[in-house]
Design a protein around this motif. Structure first.
Motif, mmCIF file in Angstrom:
data_model
loop_
_atom_site.group_PDB
_atom_site.id
_atom_site.type_symbol
_atom_site.label_atom_id
_atom_site.label_comp_id
_atom_site.label_asym_id
_atom_site.label_seq_id
_atom_site.Cartn_x
_atom_site.Cartn_y
_atom_site.Cartn_z
ATOM 1 N N PRO A 9 -2.265 5.038 -1.013
ATOM 2 C CA PRO A 9 -3.024 3.861 -1.457
ATOM 3 C C PRO A 9 -2.520 2.548 -0.876
ATOM 4 O O PRO A 9 -3.165 1.517 -1.064
ATOM 5 C CB PRO A 9 -2.820 3.880 -2.976
ATOM 6 N N ARG A 10 -1.397 2.560 -0.166
ATOM 7 C CA ARG A 10 -0.812 1.289 0.276
ATOM 8 C C ARG A 10 -1.696 0.509 1.238
ATOM 9 O O ARG A 10 -1.888 -0.705 1.044
ATOM 10 C CB ARG A 10 0.589 1.542 0.848
ATOM 11 N N TYR A 13 -4.515 -0.864 -0.840
ATOM 12 C CA TYR A 13 -4.064 -1.946 -1.693
ATOM 13 C C TYR A 13 -3.907 -3.238 -0.888
ATOM 14 O O TYR A 13 -4.311 -4.319 -1.329
ATOM 15 C CB TYR A 13 -2.746 -1.586 -2.379
ATOM 16 N N ALA A 14 -3.351 -3.125 0.315
ATOM 17 C CA ALA A 14 -3.188 -4.315 1.158
ATOM 18 C C ALA A 14 -4.536 -4.954 1.459
ATOM 19 O O ALA A 14 -4.696 -6.180 1.351
ATOM 20 C CB ALA A 14 -2.456 -3.943 2.450
ATOM 21 N N ARG A 15 -5.528 -4.133 1.822
ATOM 22 C CA ARG A 15 -6.873 -4.669 2.087
ATOM 23 C C ARG A 15 -7.475 -5.291 0.844
ATOM 24 O O ARG A 15 -8.115 -6.348 0.905
ATOM 25 C CB ARG A 15 -7.796 -3.547 2.584
ATOM 26 N N LEU A 93 3.718 -5.557 -1.787
ATOM 27 C CA LEU A 93 3.698 -4.815 -0.533
ATOM 28 C C LEU A 93 5.111 -4.450 -0.089
ATOM 29 O O LEU A 93 5.347 -3.347 0.407
ATOM 30 C CB LEU A 93 2.974 -5.631 0.540
ATOM 31 N N THR A 94 6.048 -5.350 -0.295
ATOM 32 C CA THR A 94 7.445 -5.058 0.029
ATOM 33 C C THR A 94 8.014 -4.005 -0.909
ATOM 34 O O THR A 94 8.706 -3.069 -0.485
ATOM 35 C CB THR A 94 8.286 -6.337 -0.043
ATOM 36 N N ALA A 118 -0.022 5.388 -9.649
ATOM 37 C CA ALA A 118 0.106 4.055 -10.239
ATOM 38 C C ALA A 118 -0.509 2.999 -9.332
ATOM 39 O O ALA A 118 -1.305 2.154 -9.773
ATOM 40 C CB ALA A 118 1.576 3.746 -10.503
ATOM 41 N N LEU A 119 -0.166 3.051 -8.048
ATOM 42 C CA LEU A 119 -0.682 2.036 -7.138
ATOM 43 C C LEU A 119 -2.191 2.187 -6.944
ATOM 44 O O LEU A 119 -2.906 1.188 -6.826
ATOM 45 C CB LEU A 119 0.047 2.097 -5.798
#
Length: 200
Positions: A9-10, A13-15, A93-94, A118-119
């Motif tokens: 999902p990272r 999530y960033a988008r 993000l970090t 979770a993310l």
């Protein structure tokens, strides 16, 4: 990550946070008291909730107790929402850069789940609240990223199934039927029990 059995999902999530950040930057002072489809919040309250909730998932990603974080943002002035959100989303993000964090159990308001779950839940949250904000300030859902809504809807269907009882304790209303020609954001909103402001 590949071969993990779940969608990472990272990147999503960033988008999603880039989209939210861009929309938050367009909020004018006169918008802050407008109602939103998330009926407990006006725009100011929604921005506070978004910043506070993002801070919570940052703490979770850092290995802390997210449930100890107030999901509202105190001390942010009305001219500071965009900067506060940019700062906290960068922190998220970090915090979630490590692949190990994706499979480590973490504690979030709906229970203990693997990090990726979770993310993904917080993707659903920020995408939904981005639609809430768009509705409040008059941005058409067609201007938003449809793929983000599809990801959020898949997550919503997994964690909030159609058969959920109406009395289930969630921050979402009972599912509504979306119109036959509804786009992905309207289908997501309907699954979460939200009503577009034009029909509320």
């Amino acid at each position: 990550m590949t071969g993990t059995g779940f969608i990472d999902p990272r990147p999503v999530y960033a988008r999603a946070t880039e989209q939210a950040a861009a929309l938050i930057k367009t909020v004018r002072p006169e918008d802050l008291t407008r109602p939103t489809p998330c009926t407990e919040f006006d725009v100011r309250g929604l921005l506070s909730h978004v910043v506070g909730g993002t801070r919570r998932i940052a703490v979770v990603g850092e290995g802390g107790d997210g449930l100890a974080v107030d999901p509202s943002a105190d001390g942010v002035g009305d001219d500071g929402w965009a900067a506060a959100y940019d700062e906290v989303r960068a922190r998220v993000l970090t915090a979630w850069e490590s692949d190990a964090r994706m499979v480590t159990p973490v504690r979030v308001p709906w229970g203990e789940v693997p990090g990726h779950a979770a993310l993904s839940g917080y993707v659903m949250e920020i995408v939904t609240h981005t639609w809430d904000l768009a509705e409040a300030i008059g941005v058409a859902a067609g201007e938003l990223d449809a793929e983000l809504a599809e990801f959020a809807l898949a997550t919503a269907r997994a964690v909030l199934p159609d058969s959920r009882p109406r009395e289930t304790e969630t921050p979402f209303g009972a599912r509504r039927e979306a119109p036959p020609a509804a786009g992905p954001y309207e289908r997501l909103a309907a699954w979460l029990g939200r009503e577009p402001l034009s029909r509320a």
